[in-house]
Each structure stands twice: as C-alpha cells, then as structure tokens.
Scaffold this active site. Structure first.
Site, PDB file in Angstrom:
ATOM      1  N   ASP A  22       0.811  -1.216   0.000  1.00  0.00           N
ATOM      2  CA  ASP A  22       0.000   0.000   0.000  1.00  0.00           C
ATOM      3  C   ASP A  22       0.841   1.262   0.000  1.00  0.00           C
ATOM      4  OD1 ASP A  22      -2.492   1.478   0.189  1.00  0.00           O
ATOM      5  OD2 ASP A  22      -1.748   2.033   2.163  1.00  0.00           O
ATOM      6  N   HIS A  28      -8.998   1.299  -1.636  1.00  0.00           N
ATOM      7  CA  HIS A  28      -9.429   2.688  -1.839  1.00  0.00           C
ATOM      8  C   HIS A  28      -9.717   3.035  -3.312  1.00  0.00           C
ATOM      9  CE1 HIS A  28      -5.182   3.005  -2.675  1.00  0.00           C
ATOM     10  NE2 HIS A  28      -4.804   3.251  -1.435  1.00  0.00           N
ATOM     11  N   ASP A  70      -8.493   4.518   5.414  1.00  0.00           N
ATOM     12  CA  ASP A  70      -7.191   4.974   4.911  1.00  0.00           C
ATOM     13  C   ASP A  70      -6.662   6.075   5.815  1.00  0.00           C
ATOM     14  OD1 ASP A  70      -4.901   5.175   3.440  1.00  0.00           O
ATOM     15  OD2 ASP A  70      -5.835   5.902   1.600  1.00  0.00           O
TER      16      ASP A  70
END
Length: 424
Positions: free
Chosen positions: A148, A228, A301
């Site tokens: 990520d 996301h 997030d």
C-alpha cells in the site's frame, strides 16, 4: 447476574434488527434478551448496539513516524470511532516485510484500545522487485498483504505473488496505480488540475491496474482485494469481475464518497490524498457501488502526518487524511443507506475480508467475544481536528456538521470508551 448488561439498545447485526439487552461476562456475550440484570449497567437507550467496526486500512505510522501517530494513539482514535479491530498498513520505516517486523508491531499492539492486526508487504521494502517472505508472515497470523502506497508494477511479479497467495490461502490487496501514467501527478487530472496549474493523475492510472489484476486473479484463482477505489470505472470493473465469478473484493474510503477534486481549489494540502479526490461522477459511482454491493467495505485509509509536513505547498506535502473518528458519522450522514447496510460495510463485511469473523464483526449472540460498539445515530456534532485523539490534525472535515456518534465501545468486554470518552 452478569458482570455487565447493556440495556435499552436496538441490536443490529447480520442476523437482523431487534430490541434486546446484552449481558457480558469474562469478555464474552452470555445473554441476549429482554430484561437482563447485571452488576453494572451500561445505558444504551435510543442507541444501536452493533458488532465493533473493523478497518481494513489504517496507517498507524509506528515504527518510524511516531511524530504523526503511534499504535497507542491510533488505537485510541479507532476506539472512539467505534472500531474494535484495525489492520495496520506496512508502509512504516522499516516496512513490515518480515516476521521480525510483524512481531514488533504486534507487540506494540498489546494493550492497545483495539485489536491491532498487521498487513504484511508483498515485496521486500515495498520496492516491487522481490517477493517478501509471505509464508513466514502468514505463519504469524498475517492474512492480508499489500505494498500500500505503491502498486506492484511488474505484472509477472504480481502473478507470482497471487500464485503464492493462493497456495498460502491469504489475500493480496492492491493499491491500484500505474506509476508510468501517474508519475508527477499530485491531484486528479481534469478541470481543476488545469485551473490550478497542478500536474494531474488520470483516472486511467488506477483503472488499468484494476483491469490487469482482475485478469491475473482470473488466471491464478487467487483472491484479490482492491484498496481505496476512487473512480466510477474502477467500481464497474470490480462489479463485472464479481459477476464473472472472480474472487475480487473492494473497499472505498469516506473521502472518496464525500469530497471531489473541487475541494483542492484553495491549494490546501489537507485535501491532498492518494489516490486523489476525483469528479462528482466518480463520487456517484463509488456511492452506487457501496449501495449495490460492488464495493464490500468502507475503509478509512487513516493517514496522519505531522503538522509541519501538511503545511508545505500542495505539490510538496505528503498525501493523506485522518479518518478513524469520522468514518461512521460520514457514512450515516452522507450515504442514503439504512444503518444496517452502513454497519455491514463497516463491520462484518470487512471482518470477513480480513479473516477476523471468528472474533470480530460476528453476530451478537451468547458465546461470542464482546467486541461491541454502541452508536447514537441521532447525535449531531461538529468536527474539530484539535479534539481528535490522533497526534496529527489533518482532517479535511473541520467544521463539518455530522450525525451519528459512538457512545460506548467494548473490547473483549472491557469498556474502553464510555459516553464518548476514552477510558485509557
């Protein structure tokens, strides 16, 4: 008589909605029904009692960036937001790319105000060149792997990672960004990037990697989780993949269904995020995916940054926003969805993706761990970044009026948040 009874709530879980008291003893639920008695009573009148929320995507910054957040402060923010479990992302310094680093973060999480789980990196150092020792980390209970902050650019390496993940029965999660197309972009490429004179990142940078990884998941039979997602086309690609029987799941963040690239008009770096805020049509596409099931989860997030970094010029400031204490209220306020659907997106569906359903997000019934949150859905409040529990203050929602607030949070039967205040 139970140790603790939660009285007066409407219970909402995957089994449905009903009025009931809930009794807790030794960290577990021991009774669900009318008129239960306990040595301690927790008032939940007018509230919804639900399984604790689960965040698939939180940056707790420790080790390496403790000036922005620590596991302790991040877990306090999580508990105040109704979360009983968070999955900590591996883009720490050093990266969580080994058994030793997994041990370190899990040790930091002992005694935290929520259950801190760890995502391992797919590649060593998150550099996209060589696979990390996934089996060693999986042996410690790691179920989710991601680089990520960076997508795995090499398709051959990603295929190998998916094949390995299939054999290990773990999930790979992808930050979808083709760096060759996105390079240099600091916001969405479109009308507002042109007006502001800022380099843009086109939607295709995300969508091309979603397409690639859908194909690789089909080829390998492995499960892929898309992180996301920010464009309407990305949501449509996942919707089509699922219809074709591909084992794909996906999440959306609160900022991608509440804010557009127009928010960047004032050059305020608090609105800089990765992937960037997109168009109103993309926001509508994300909301549609949350409503119809193309998207499985709302993730925060949560990305704290030290204040001095977010005071840099827009093109130099790091991307990221706070999210743990505002996610539930934003979903209740902004999405035209029943609370049952909102809780599915925030609790039991992300728990299933993270392989936590045996502990978190499960039905509220005797024998289950007492990881619970009590929500006042009518409570109205105004976001004040200075009042948030995070060490950072980079919330894009300052001054925003929201509806819905967590009144109490229980972690293994311990009341860690009471009347909106963290108890430790």
């Amino acid at each position: 008589m139970a140790e603790l009874v939660i009285k007066g709530a409407t219970v909402v879980d995957q089994q449905g909605t009903r009025r009931a008291d809930v009794a807790v003893e030794d960290g577990r639920i021991v009774g669900v029904g009318p008129d239960l008695d306990g040595r301690e009573v927790l008032d939940a009148g007018g509230c919804v009692l639900a399984p604790g929320l689960v965040d698939l995507h939180a940056h707790l910054r420790q080790p390496g960036h403790e000036d922005a957040e620590t596991v302790e402060t991040g877990s306090r923010a999580a508990a105040l937001g109704g979360y009983t479990a968070v999955v900590a992302m591996p883009n720490t310094t050093p990266a969580i790319d080994s058994a030793a680093m997994v041990h370190e973060v899990l040790d930091l999480g002992r005694g935290a105000l929520c259950d801190v789980r760890v995502a391992g990196a797919i590649t060593i150092g998150r550099e996209g060149e060589k696979l990390a020792p996934l089996a060693e980390m999986a042996a410690l209970g790691v179920q989710l792997f991601t680089d990520d902050g960076r997508g795995v650019q090499d398709a051959r390496l990603m295929r190998r990672a998916l094949e390995y993940a299939f054999d290990l029965d773990v999930v790979l999660a992808q930050h979808c960004e083709d760096e060759a197309i996105a390079e240099g972009g600091v916001m969405h490429e479109g009308e507002w990037s042109s007006r502001l004179g800022l380099p843009g990142q086109p939607a295709e940078a995300e969508e091309l990697m979603v397409q690639r990884d859908v194909a690789l998941a089909r080829q390998t039979g492995a499960r892929i989780h898309f992180q996301h997602l920010s464009t309407a086309r990305s949501v449509e690609l996942v919707r089509a993949a699922r219809a074709a029987g591909i084992a794909a799941t996906a999440e959306a963040t609160t900022h991608h269904f509440t804010l557009t690239h127009a928010s960047c008009a004032g050059y305020d770096p608090v609105f800089k995020v990765h992937p960037p805020l997109r168009t109103a049509a993309d926001v509508a596409g994300v909301r549609a995916g949350l409503a119809d099931g193309a998207l499985d989860a709302i993730a925060t997030d949560h990305a704290p940054h030290a204040p001095h970094l977010k005071e840099l010029p827009f093109d130099q400031a790091p991307p990221g926003m706070l999210g743990l204490q505002t996610a539930l209220a934003l979903a209740l306020t902004e999405l035209d969805l029943p609370i049952e659907r909102v809780l599915a997106l925030l609790s039991w569906q992300p728990a299933a993706i993270a392989r936590l359903s045996d502990v978190h997000g499960g039905p509220i019934e005797p024998g289950r761990p007492a990881h619970l949150c009590i929500i006042d859905p009518a409570h109205e409040w105004v976001v004040d970044p200075a009042a948030l529990a995070s060490r950072a203050r980079n919330s894009p929602y300052a001054g925003r009026h929201l509806r819905g607030k967590v009144r109490h949070t229980l972690l293994a039967g311990e009341v860690v948040v009471r009347d909106g205040e963290a108890l430790r």
